[in-house]
Design an enzyme around this catalytic site. Structure first.
Site, PDB file in Angstrom:
ATOM      1  N   ARG A  12      -0.607  -8.827  13.604  1.00  0.00           N
ATOM      2  CA  ARG A  12      -1.184  -7.866  12.647  1.00  0.00           C
ATOM      3  C   ARG A  12      -2.017  -8.581  11.585  1.00  0.00           C
ATOM      4  NH1 ARG A  12       4.026  -5.331  10.802  1.00  0.00           N
ATOM      5  NH2 ARG A  12       2.792  -4.011   9.431  1.00  0.00           N
ATOM      6  N   ARG A  25      11.295  -5.628   4.976  1.00  0.00           N
ATOM      7  CA  ARG A  25      11.011  -4.200   4.736  1.00  0.00           C
ATOM      8  C   ARG A  25      12.014  -3.308   5.463  1.00  0.00           C
ATOM      9  NH1 ARG A  25       5.101  -1.871   5.453  1.00  0.00           N
ATOM     10  NH2 ARG A  25       5.226  -2.853   7.500  1.00  0.00           N
ATOM     11  N   ARG A  45      11.169  -1.421  10.942  1.00  0.00           N
ATOM     12  CA  ARG A  45      10.102  -1.073  11.886  1.00  0.00           C
ATOM     13  C   ARG A  45      10.022  -2.093  13.014  1.00  0.00           C
ATOM     14  NH1 ARG A  45       4.911   0.325   8.229  1.00  0.00           N
ATOM     15  NH2 ARG A  45       3.970  -0.808   9.951  1.00  0.00           N
ATOM     16  N   LYS A  57       0.832  -1.210   0.000  1.00  0.00           N
ATOM     17  CA  LYS A  57       0.000   0.000   0.000  1.00  0.00           C
ATOM     18  C   LYS A  57       0.869   1.264   0.000  1.00  0.00           C
ATOM     19  CE  LYS A  57      -2.165  -1.072   3.816  1.00  0.00           C
ATOM     20  NZ  LYS A  57      -1.450  -2.351   4.107  1.00  0.00           N
ATOM     21  N   ARG A  68      -9.744   0.848   8.521  1.00  0.00           N
ATOM     22  CA  ARG A  68      -9.297  -0.514   8.782  1.00  0.00           C
ATOM     23  C   ARG A  68     -10.332  -1.304   9.576  1.00  0.00           C
ATOM     24  NH1 ARG A  68      -3.416   0.582   8.523  1.00  0.00           N
ATOM     25  NH2 ARG A  68      -2.271  -1.359   8.751  1.00  0.00           N
TER      26      ARG A  68
END
Ligand code: ADP
Ligand code: ADP
Length: 217
Positions: free
Chosen positions: A171, A127, A160, A13, A88
């Site tokens: 998550r 990431r 992160r 996203k 969300r």
């Protein structure tokens, strides 16, 4: 154009939002980025949000909705926006519909990035984000020339805290429980367009822009 991007954590996203927002000349509004900025500045909102973020949980709806209401009231969002990571939950989606209706407008389209769980885990575990310009990288799929240094601005990259394996699992559960129902919510409104978000970043961008074009974007 008023657009929402939905998809599981790691679907791409943030990566796609940058290209799509530039293409549409609208601001990209990422609730994750706004929460992280508050966490690093140590604001009361950041202190509250961090408890949930570290646990891989969603920040409560009321807090999140108020934050988005304030952001959408800023002048740059008056003609259009791209929301990345909001809504969300179904209450967030209903609040957004109401907020826009009060302004005499509505969402145009919701773009769903479709990727399976295995790919999402590969993407999240590698990431890296730039501390300077915020550009999103991947150690394998979108690597920088020099390890740990952003090719775009030369600043340092970081991983992160919530991209650790335990938090990733939490998550994904939150996504399945609370966010996946939005696909039906927006499907029922006739606003949902799903695109295959696998393959090279550029190919996904082309699919996204083609989807927008067929809806007048
Ligand atoms: P990702 O890009 O991996 O999906 P985000 O950067 O969008 O993650 O979000 C990071 C965290 O910020 C979430 O796990 C959640 O704790 C919080 N967050 C972001 N957006 C929302 C939202 N709309 N509602 C509740 N919490 C949110
Ligand atoms: P989200 O905002 O949905 O959590 P990101 O845009 O942060 O997702 O992407 C998650 C990770 O996957 C990043 O490391 C990014 O570089 C990588 N990524 C994004 N799109 C692709 C793609 N099409 N193929 C491979 N990796 C990708």
């Amino acid at each position: 154009m008023r657009l929402v991007l939905v998809g599981p954590p790691g679907a791409g996203k943030g990566t796609q939002a940058e290209f799509i927002a530039a293409h549409l000349s609208v601001p990209k509004i990422s609730t994750g980025d706004i929460f992280r900025a508050n966490v690093s500045q140590g604001t009361p909102l950041g202190v509250e949000a961090k408890r949930y973020m570290d646990a891989g949980k969603l920040v409560p709806d009321e807090v999140t909705i108020n934050m988005v209401r304030d952001r959408l009231a800023e002048p740059d969002a008056s003609e259009g926006f791209l929301l990345d990571g909001f809504p969300r939950t179904t209450p967030q989606a209903a609040a957004l519909d109401k907020l826009l209706a009060d302004l005499g407008t509505a969402l145009d389209l919701v773009l769903e990035l479709v990727v399976d769980d295995d790919e999402v885990i590969r993407r999240l575990s590698g990431r890296r984000t730039c501390r300077g310009c915020g550009k999103i990288w991947h150690v394998e799929f979108d690597a920088t020339t020099q390890d740990g240094i952003c090719d775009r601005c030369g600043a340092e990259l970081f991983q992160r805290d919530d991209d650790k394996p335990e938090t990733i699992a939490a998550r994904l559960r939150e996504y399945a429980d609370k966010t996946a129902p939005l696909v039906d919510y927006y499907g029922a409104q006739g606003k949902l367009v799903g695109i295959d978000a696998t393959g090279p970043v550029e190919d996904v961008t082309v699919r996204a822009i083609d989807a927008l074009r067929s809806y007048g974007g």
